[in-house]
Design a protein around this motif. Sequence first.
Motif, PDB file in Angstrom:
ATOM      1  N   TYR A   1     -73.191  -4.356  38.989  1.00  0.00           N
ATOM      2  CA  TYR A   1     -72.105  -3.686  38.273  1.00  0.00           C
ATOM      3  C   TYR A   1     -71.504  -2.587  39.151  1.00  0.00           C
ATOM      4  O   TYR A   1     -72.044  -2.251  40.203  1.00  0.00           O
ATOM      5  CB  TYR A   1     -72.620  -3.066  36.970  1.00  0.00           C
ATOM      6  N   HIS A   2     -70.403  -2.020  38.690  1.00  0.00           N
ATOM      7  CA  HIS A   2     -69.754  -0.911  39.383  1.00  0.00           C
ATOM      8  C   HIS A   2     -69.721   0.283  38.442  1.00  0.00           C
ATOM      9  O   HIS A   2     -69.409   0.113  37.255  1.00  0.00           O
ATOM     10  CB  HIS A   2     -68.309  -1.284  39.755  1.00  0.00           C
ATOM     11  N   ASP A   3     -70.022   1.461  38.982  1.00  0.00           N
ATOM     12  CA  ASP A   3     -69.844   2.656  38.151  1.00  0.00           C
ATOM     13  C   ASP A   3     -68.352   2.878  37.950  1.00  0.00           C
ATOM     14  O   ASP A   3     -67.558   2.743  38.882  1.00  0.00           O
ATOM     15  CB  ASP A   3     -70.470   3.874  38.821  1.00  0.00           C
TER      16      ASP A   3
ATOM     17  N   GLY B   1     -72.301  -6.141  26.486  1.00  0.00           N
ATOM     18  CA  GLY B   1     -71.246  -6.114  27.495  1.00  0.00           C
ATOM     19  C   GLY B   1     -70.725  -4.700  27.650  1.00  0.00           C
ATOM     20  O   GLY B   1     -70.892  -3.862  26.750  1.00  0.00           O
ATOM     21  N   SER B   2     -70.073  -4.456  28.781  1.00  0.00           N
ATOM     22  CA  SER B   2     -69.675  -3.088  29.122  1.00  0.00           C
ATOM     23  C   SER B   2     -68.625  -2.516  28.173  1.00  0.00           C
ATOM     24  O   SER B   2     -68.523  -1.300  28.022  1.00  0.00           O
ATOM     25  CB  SER B   2     -69.126  -3.068  30.551  1.00  0.00           C
ATOM     26  N   ASP B   3     -67.800  -3.374  27.561  1.00  0.00           N
ATOM     27  CA  ASP B   3     -66.687  -2.891  26.736  1.00  0.00           C
ATOM     28  C   ASP B   3     -66.974  -2.943  25.233  1.00  0.00           C
ATOM     29  O   ASP B   3     -66.120  -2.576  24.433  1.00  0.00           O
ATOM     30  CB  ASP B   3     -65.431  -3.751  26.997  1.00  0.00           C
TER      31      ASP B   3
ATOM     32  N   GLY C   1     -70.420   5.253  33.431  1.00  0.00           N
ATOM     33  CA  GLY C   1     -71.465   4.258  33.658  1.00  0.00           C
ATOM     34  C   GLY C   1     -70.790   2.910  33.887  1.00  0.00           C
ATOM     35  O   GLY C   1     -69.827   2.811  34.649  1.00  0.00           O
ATOM     36  N   ARG C   2     -71.250   1.872  33.211  1.00  0.00           N
ATOM     37  CA  ARG C   2     -70.565   0.574  33.274  1.00  0.00           C
ATOM     38  C   ARG C   2     -69.306   0.586  32.411  1.00  0.00           C
ATOM     39  O   ARG C   2     -68.567  -0.396  32.364  1.00  0.00           O
ATOM     40  CB  ARG C   2     -71.483  -0.537  32.748  1.00  0.00           C
ATOM     41  N   GLY C   3     -69.125   1.671  31.667  1.00  0.00           N
ATOM     42  CA  GLY C   3     -68.032   1.763  30.709  1.00  0.00           C
ATOM     43  C   GLY C   3     -68.562   1.979  29.302  1.00  0.00           C
ATOM     44  O   GLY C   3     -67.815   2.183  28.351  1.00  0.00           O
TER      45      GLY C   3
ATOM     46  N   SER D   1     -60.982 -14.226  35.940  1.00  0.00           N
ATOM     47  CA  SER D   1     -62.396 -13.979  35.657  1.00  0.00           C
ATOM     48  C   SER D   1     -62.738 -12.552  36.098  1.00  0.00           C
ATOM     49  O   SER D   1     -62.500 -12.183  37.255  1.00  0.00           O
ATOM     50  CB  SER D   1     -63.241 -15.014  36.409  1.00  0.00           C
ATOM     51  N   THR D   2     -63.295 -11.765  35.189  1.00  0.00           N
ATOM     52  CA  THR D   2     -63.607 -10.362  35.514  1.00  0.00           C
ATOM     53  C   THR D   2     -64.521 -10.240  36.742  1.00  0.00           C
ATOM     54  O   THR D   2     -64.206  -9.468  37.656  1.00  0.00           O
ATOM     55  CB  THR D   2     -64.218  -9.664  34.284  1.00  0.00           C
ATOM     56  N   PRO D   3     -65.641 -10.983  36.806  1.00  0.00           N
ATOM     57  CA  PRO D   3     -66.491 -10.853  38.010  1.00  0.00           C
ATOM     58  C   PRO D   3     -65.727 -11.178  39.287  1.00  0.00           C
ATOM     59  O   PRO D   3     -65.939 -10.537  40.318  1.00  0.00           O
ATOM     60  CB  PRO D   3     -67.618 -11.869  37.771  1.00  0.00           C
TER      61      PRO D   3
END
Length: 332
Positions: free
Chosen positions: A29-31, A142-144, A158-160, A185-187
Amino acid sequence: MTIVTGVTARVPAKLNLQLAVGPPRADGYHDLVTVFHAVALFDEVTVEPAERDTVTVTGEGASTVPHDGDNLALRAVAALRKQVRGGHRTAGVRVSIAKRIPVAAGLAGGSADAAAALVAANELWAAGLVPPRLAEIAATIGSDVAFALLGGTAVGRGRGERLTPALAPATRYHWVLAFAEGQLSTPKVYAALDRLRSPGGSRGSGGNDFPSGSGGSRGVAPPGPAQPALDATLMSALRSGDAARLGRALSNDLQPAALSLYPALRKTLAAGLELGALGALVAGSGPTCVFLAASADRALELAVSLSGAGVCRSVARVTGPVPGAAVVSAQG
Ligand code: C5P
């Protein structure tokens, strides 16, 4: 006592008014530092008792939503069930999703459905989990998802999933969404950003050469900061309630990556700005494009002109902020 035989929850799409992305973490993941904003484009999710868990999806992009264990709404229900001691009450459920939020469009539609399923199942099972507990479960899906529960305008870190509601006056903003053909695709968009940022990374067509006020990330995918930071100008614009200032402050680090994978979006963004939008940016990981309008009338004009310009599949006018996932009806 009435026995509830089905619960329907309504849940909004989200925009990211700022999306600042740090380098990839060890877990892939990305911060982030992001400013989420919920808008009045809603999915509805109904949860009813059944022998086993199933999901049916109707509406916008229904055929592309997973119908098996990969479905985020089903995963949310399963995660909630583990937390609830309900015996037979928490046996299987039929989840019916009526979609208006396009799939894989950068608007967190799948996360929204998971949030709505959590809220609806919590009610159906009379589980009584309080919002902070639901938010914890949401973050595992999931992040959202946690933001889809909360709604409004909020800073995500964080991840959101780590959220702080933004203190802002009750301004209503008018947005136009331009839906694209196809999906991103998000990834893959995050991976494209990592490539653009890597030394010697492809700079291709990912750059943003829109004039000031375009709202996108400035420059060509610059190296990400070690730790992304909240944009003080954007927060000040939100506190002022001044749409023109907000339009100039919109930003999305994923935009160059989305444009590198879907170059035609440049034309869509440019068209919206030429037609008088106060700001324009790609929604999340795209490919939906978002435009801020000065008023409801301007949003209508912009929506009509964008439709006529042939730069997108369809358009929608939405207002924000709106509240997060909530039960709208219980059948029984
Ligand atoms: O958390 P969620 O399942 O919505 O994320 C989808 C994908 O988006 C992740 O698998 C990851 O590739 C990417 N992502 C990320 N950093 C984040 C959020 C999402 O890299 N903070």
